[in-house]
Every structure is written in structure tokens, then in C-alpha cells.
Design a protein around this motif. Sequence first.
Motif, PDB file in Angstrom:
ATOM      1  N   UNK A  50       0.830  -1.200   0.000  1.00 41.15           N
ATOM      2  CA  UNK A  50       0.000   0.000   0.000  1.00 41.15           C
ATOM      3  C   UNK A  50       0.866   1.253   0.000  1.00 41.15           C
ATOM      4  N   UNK A  51       1.974   1.216   0.741  1.00 39.00           N
ATOM      5  CA  UNK A  51       2.859   2.374   0.788  1.00 39.00           C
ATOM      6  C   UNK A  51       3.508   2.652  -0.560  1.00 39.00           C
ATOM      7  N   UNK A  52       3.607   1.635  -1.402  1.00 43.86           N
ATOM      8  CA  UNK A  52       4.253   1.798  -2.707  1.00 43.86           C
ATOM      9  C   UNK A  52       3.312   2.331  -3.777  1.00 43.86           C
ATOM     10  N   UNK A  53       2.000   2.388  -3.502  1.00 43.78           N
ATOM     11  CA  UNK A  53       1.073   2.804  -4.556  1.00 43.78           C
ATOM     12  C   UNK A  53       1.307   4.230  -5.063  1.00 43.78           C
ATOM     13  N   UNK A  54       1.696   5.205  -4.215  1.00 43.22           N
ATOM     14  CA  UNK A  54       1.974   6.532  -4.773  1.00 43.22           C
ATOM     15  C   UNK A  54       3.141   6.532  -5.759  1.00 43.22           C
ATOM     16  N   UNK A  55       4.062   5.580  -5.617  1.00 47.01           N
ATOM     17  CA  UNK A  55       5.147   5.462  -6.595  1.00 47.01           C
ATOM     18  C   UNK A  55       4.564   5.158  -7.967  1.00 47.01           C
ATOM     19  N   UNK A  56       3.583   4.254  -8.001  1.00 47.96           N
ATOM     20  CA  UNK A  56       2.931   3.902  -9.269  1.00 47.96           C
ATOM     21  C   UNK A  56       2.194   5.098  -9.855  1.00 47.96           C
ATOM     22  N   UNK A  57       1.554   5.890  -8.982  1.00 40.80           N
ATOM     23  CA  UNK A  57       0.879   7.111  -9.439  1.00 40.80           C
ATOM     24  C   UNK A  57       1.857   8.020 -10.171  1.00 40.80           C
ATOM     25  N   UNK A  58       2.985   8.296  -9.546  1.00 40.28           N
ATOM     26  CA  UNK A  58       3.935   9.243 -10.122  1.00 40.28           C
ATOM     27  C   UNK A  58       4.592   8.697 -11.384  1.00 40.28           C
ATOM     28  N   UNK A  59       4.947   7.415 -11.371  1.00 37.91           N
ATOM     29  CA  UNK A  59       5.566   6.825 -12.562  1.00 37.91           C
ATOM     30  C   UNK A  59       4.605   6.862 -13.739  1.00 37.91           C
ATOM     31  N   UNK A  60       3.338   6.540 -13.488  1.00 40.64           N
ATOM     32  CA  UNK A  60       2.347   6.551 -14.569  1.00 40.64           C
ATOM     33  C   UNK A  60       2.200   7.944 -15.165  1.00 40.64           C
ATOM     34  N   UNK A  61       2.149   8.970 -14.323  1.00 40.96           N
ATOM     35  CA  UNK A  61       2.011  10.338 -14.826  1.00 40.96           C
ATOM     36  C   UNK A  61       3.273  10.787 -15.550  1.00 40.96           C
ATOM     37  N   UNK A  62       4.447  10.379 -15.053  1.00 38.71           N
ATOM     38  CA  UNK A  62       5.709  10.725 -15.716  1.00 38.71           C
ATOM     39  C   UNK A  62       5.753  10.136 -17.117  1.00 38.71           C
ATOM     40  N   UNK A  63       5.289   8.902 -17.241  1.00 37.86           N
ATOM     41  CA  UNK A  63       5.305   8.231 -18.548  1.00 37.86           C
ATOM     42  C   UNK A  63       4.271   8.858 -19.484  1.00 37.86           C
ATOM     43  N   UNK A 100       2.965  11.900 -19.530  1.00 38.01           N
ATOM     44  CA  UNK A 100       3.141  13.295 -19.924  1.00 38.01           C
ATOM     45  C   UNK A 100       3.831  13.439 -21.277  1.00 38.01           C
ATOM     46  N   UNK A 101       5.021  12.846 -21.491  1.00 36.26           N
ATOM     47  CA  UNK A 101       5.636  12.999 -22.810  1.00 36.26           C
ATOM     48  C   UNK A 101       4.971  12.150 -23.894  1.00 36.26           C
ATOM     49  N   UNK A 102       4.418  10.986 -23.514  1.00 34.33           N
ATOM     50  CA  UNK A 102       3.849  10.099 -24.517  1.00 34.33           C
ATOM     51  C   UNK A 102       2.525  10.601 -25.072  1.00 34.33           C
ATOM     52  N   UNK A 103       1.702  11.248 -24.234  1.00 34.04           N
ATOM     53  CA  UNK A 103       0.352  11.635 -24.650  1.00 34.04           C
ATOM     54  C   UNK A 103       0.217  13.105 -25.028  1.00 34.04           C
ATOM     55  N   UNK A 104       1.204  13.934 -24.669  1.00 34.26           N
ATOM     56  CA  UNK A 104       1.077  15.361 -24.962  1.00 34.26           C
ATOM     57  C   UNK A 104       0.924  15.611 -26.459  1.00 34.26           C
ATOM     58  N   UNK A 105       1.742  14.942 -27.251  1.00 32.37           N
ATOM     59  CA  UNK A 105       1.660  15.107 -28.706  1.00 32.37           C
ATOM     60  C   UNK A 105       0.337  14.639 -29.280  1.00 32.37           C
ATOM     61  N   UNK A 106      -0.046  13.366 -29.053  1.00 33.10           N
ATOM     62  CA  UNK A 106      -1.314  12.876 -29.604  1.00 33.10           C
ATOM     63  C   UNK A 106      -2.541  13.646 -29.127  1.00 33.10           C
ATOM     64  N   UNK A 107      -2.541  14.087 -27.857  1.00 34.24           N
ATOM     65  CA  UNK A 107      -3.702  14.808 -27.324  1.00 34.24           C
ATOM     66  C   UNK A 107      -3.626  16.304 -27.573  1.00 34.24           C
ATOM     67  N   UNK A 108      -2.449  16.797 -27.934  1.00 35.16           N
ATOM     68  CA  UNK A 108      -2.281  18.215 -28.227  1.00 35.16           C
ATOM     69  C   UNK A 108      -2.222  19.115 -27.018  1.00 35.16           C
ATOM     70  N   UNK A 134      -2.836  15.303 -21.165  1.00 34.74           N
ATOM     71  CA  UNK A 134      -1.987  14.132 -20.943  1.00 34.74           C
ATOM     72  C   UNK A 134      -1.889  13.805 -19.454  1.00 34.74           C
ATOM     73  N   UNK A 135      -1.739  14.833 -18.633  1.00 38.06           N
ATOM     74  CA  UNK A 135      -1.656  14.614 -17.197  1.00 38.06           C
ATOM     75  C   UNK A 135      -2.992  14.130 -16.627  1.00 38.06           C
ATOM     76  N   UNK A 136      -4.089  14.652 -17.149  1.00 38.19           N
ATOM     77  CA  UNK A 136      -5.404  14.226 -16.666  1.00 38.19           C
ATOM     78  C   UNK A 136      -5.628  12.741 -16.947  1.00 38.19           C
ATOM     79  N   UNK A 137      -5.336  12.306 -18.180  1.00 37.48           N
ATOM     80  CA  UNK A 137      -5.479  10.884 -18.512  1.00 37.48           C
ATOM     81  C   UNK A 137      -4.475  10.032 -17.746  1.00 37.48           C
ATOM     82  N   UNK A 138      -3.293  10.570 -17.495  1.00 35.32           N
ATOM     83  CA  UNK A 138      -2.304   9.851 -16.700  1.00 35.32           C
ATOM     84  C   UNK A 138      -2.777   9.638 -15.272  1.00 35.32           C
ATOM     85  N   UNK A 139      -3.470  10.627 -14.715  1.00 32.45           N
ATOM     86  CA  UNK A 139      -4.023  10.491 -13.370  1.00 32.45           C
ATOM     87  C   UNK A 139      -5.037   9.357 -13.308  1.00 32.45           C
ATOM     88  N   UNK A 140      -5.936   9.313 -14.300  1.00 30.73           N
ATOM     89  CA  UNK A 140      -6.941   8.253 -14.347  1.00 30.73           C
ATOM     90  C   UNK A 140      -6.282   6.878 -14.486  1.00 30.73           C
TER      91      UNK A 140
END
Length: 516
Positions: free
Chosen positions: A161-174, A176-184, A189-195
Motif C-alpha cells: 500500500x505504501x508503494x502505490x503513490x510510486x505507481x501514481x507518479x511513474x504513470x504520470x511521468x510516462x 506526460x511525454x507520450x500523450x502530450x503530442x497525440x492529445x495536443x 496528458x496529465x489528466x489521462x495519466x491520473x486516471x
Amino acid sequence: MNLFRAIATVGGLTMVSRVFGFVRDLMIARYLGAGVAADAFFVALRLPNFFRSLFAEGAFTAGFLPLYSETLNKGGGLAAARRFAEQALALLLPVVLGFSILAQIAMPLVMLGLAPGFADDPARFDLAVDYTRITFPYLAFISLAALYGAVLNGLGRFAAFAATPILLNITMIVCLPLLTGPLGSAGAALAWGTLASGLVQFLWLVWWAARAGVKLRLRWPVLPPVVKRLFALILPAAIGAGAMQINLVIGVILASLLPVGAVSYLFYADRINQLTIGVVGVAISTALLPALSALLARGDTVAAARQQNRALEFCLLISLPAAAALIIVPLPIMSVLFERGAFDAQAAKASADALLAYSIGLPAYTLARALTPGFHARQDTRTPVRIAFVTIAVNLALSLALMPWLGHVGLALATGLAAWGNTGQLAWALYRRDAWQPDARLIRRSGLILLSALLMALALWGLDRALAPWYAQSLTWRVAALALLVGGGMAVYLAAALALRATKPAEWRAMLRRDG
């Protein structure tokens, strides 16, 4: 259960999460800065995070864990505890799904209440509505994840459970650069990364619960007495556990009435302020609640009081020097960490001013995290509610009084001052009912820790002025200056604490070897 080993586990993983969170914030600052899109995204992120802290990780855990520990220790063992968890899941799932659907439908009205100042800026308002509609279903996933995490914590398994915020941050980091272009848009990109991060965290905890031998089946919702008790505890805890979050949301609402950038300045400052709260406060509250619940279920009130005092001592040992450092040198911290790309010198200065104000309440935040489990472990979630109402009223009054004079800094200062009022009321309530009393060691060590932190603050003040020429140089020189500030401050504090006997290494080694 070894309390301090659990704190070390949760705190260590939380620190890793904060490192990834810092990388995430650097990327957000670079891509979004502190403009219209940034304000819209931070509001979109605040809303599901608010409800997550209020209902899922806050109120649900506060109500669920004491009952789970009681069932586990006195009510039939693991099989009965698993049945109780399944009954809770059967009711939690339709509640969070229904709430998420209603929020999607009413999002424009919700946004008018959360950020009324955005209504005068249609572009910012529409972005905030769109982003929040994307991020809000994160609440459903993280609420279910909180149930599985509470089960694991109740079994003494804290790491997953303590490690879950790590997954949150890694997912958003990934994302941000991958979705910014396709989503414009970096904000989208950050909103979809949060979900996406909510789904990842949920699946992660389901897997770890299965490894621990806990596979929860989805039952038809029923209301046995223990589940009725659970919801009777959750409803008041929703406010009691979220007093600080409510205060932060009040800050967002009022900041939306200020010029563009105010919401972002508060966000970046709060991220640094939350570092200590997250690593120390969350670790202590996460480990202390199941420890106290188990001890009180067995009737060992003496050991429970000892655990509470050692947790408070640990809070002061970490939070007092952290607060002193953030108050003395906020500008070098914000400038070196964030000033690049769209985040300019003016944004760094405005965020640093907010950081100084927030930091005044930093020790109070962490102490409250160690005091609140004293109520929840006794299945009392109503007292923190009454205290929360007073705290929210004080914060609102202070915010309205200070905002015309200090702008966004006044909002941060109001939150910090209100936190001390909240902590004082929690401590007095426990003391008055003879549920907690500071022992001689806590009283003596508190003064010595404060003196050590003041000596460190004095050293930082001198070192900051000596390093002033470095701040005008290249990024390498500025990073080196910040490293010297951090390293020098830590060295002075550690030397002072050891010389004054505010802490002893042998004690911490002993506490990690046995129940604390």
C-alpha cells in the motif's frame, strides 16, 4: 507488530514516491508552468485527491481498520475478517460508482463551487471542467484500492500500500511525454495519466492481497451490525480525517479569485511542504492506527500510550528541523528545483513566499497525524469531526482576513496557523479523557529537539548569505549551493541533536529490533 519498523517501511517507500513525485513536478513545471492550463489541471487534480483523502484513504481507513483488527483478534480470525472486508466492498463499490457518475453530470456546477473565480475566464473554466471529468473516475479506483490496502495494513503488511503513490507518479511521468503530442495538450496528458494511475494502483493491491491469501469475492450488499458500525464511523471520519484537505480546498477556492498563477503558486509550495508530511506524517498514521487498534483490542492501554508518545517524539524529531529549514531558505529551494522552462523567477519568488507561510504549520500537520489514530483506534470518529469544524471555521476566517493584505501568501499562512489550532484541540481532547498523557521523556526531548532545530536554522541563515553569489551563476552552481545548504543544515542538526542527547542512535537500533 514493530511500530518503528513499520514506520521505516512506509516512510522509506513514501520517500521513494516523493522523489518520483518531484520528478513529476519538475516535468509539470517545465510543460505547464504557472498559467491558465496549469491552474485548470491543478484544480482537476485537487478534486479527486480531496475526496480520496476525505473518504477513501482517510475516513474509510479510519473506520475500517479498528473494526478489522477487532474482528481479526477477537471475532473469528482471518476468515471472519475476510468476510467483513467483502461486506464492506459490496457497499463501497456502488457508492463510489454512483458518486462518480453524479459528479460527471454536475461537473460545471461543481466547478463553480470549487473555483468560482474561473467563471470570469471561460477558457480556464472550460479546461478545468474537461480535465476534472477525466480525472474524477480516479476516485473510484483509489477507493477500492484503499480497501485492499487497509486489509494488508491490518495484517501487518505495509509495503504494498505504501508503494502505490510510486505507481501514481511513474504513470504520470510516462503519460506526460507520450500523450502530450497525440492529445495536443500537456494538461490533457496529465489528466489521462491520473486516471490510468488509479487503475494501476487498484490492480497492484488486488495482486498483493491475493499473494497474502486474501481474495475478496463480490457479495450482494447487506447490512450486518459490523457494517452498520463501519458506516457510522466513516461518516464523521470523512470530515475529521479531511480537515487539512478541506482547508486546502478553501485555499483553492479563494485563490481562484486572485490573479492568474495564484493556484499554481500554492500547488508548488504545498508540494514541497507535503514532503515531510507525506514521509513522516503518513508513515506514522499508517503504522500507528493498526498498532494502537491491536493493542487496545487486547486491553493493553499502557503499551498503547507508550506507542503514542514515541510516535509524537519521532514527529518532532523530523518535522521541526524541516520547518525551520523551509522558513529560513524557501527561495533557494523553489528557485533551484523549479525555475526553468515556463516557470520563471517571479513564479519561484511567489511560490517561495507561500512555502514559508505553509511551513509554519508543518510540525502541526505531522503531530495531528500521530494524534488522530488515538481517537480512531478507540472507534471514536466524532471528536475529530467537532475539532475539524472549528479548524475549518478558523481557517476560513483567517483566510478572509489575510488574503486582502497578503494575497496567496495569506491563504497559505491561514492554513498553517489553523493546523496548530487543530493539533492543540486533538491533544487536549485526548489528554482530558485520560487517553494520552505526555511522559517525561517526550517533554524533555521536545525542548532539546526544538533547540537543535534553532541551532540549525541559525547555521542555515549564515550559510545562505555566504552562498548568495552562487545563486546568480549557472544551474550547476545553484544546485551545488542547494546541496551545501541541505547537507550543511542536516549535519548541524544531527550534531546538535546528538550533543544535546535529543536522540540516541542506540535507541533507534533497539526499537527496530523489537516492538517499540
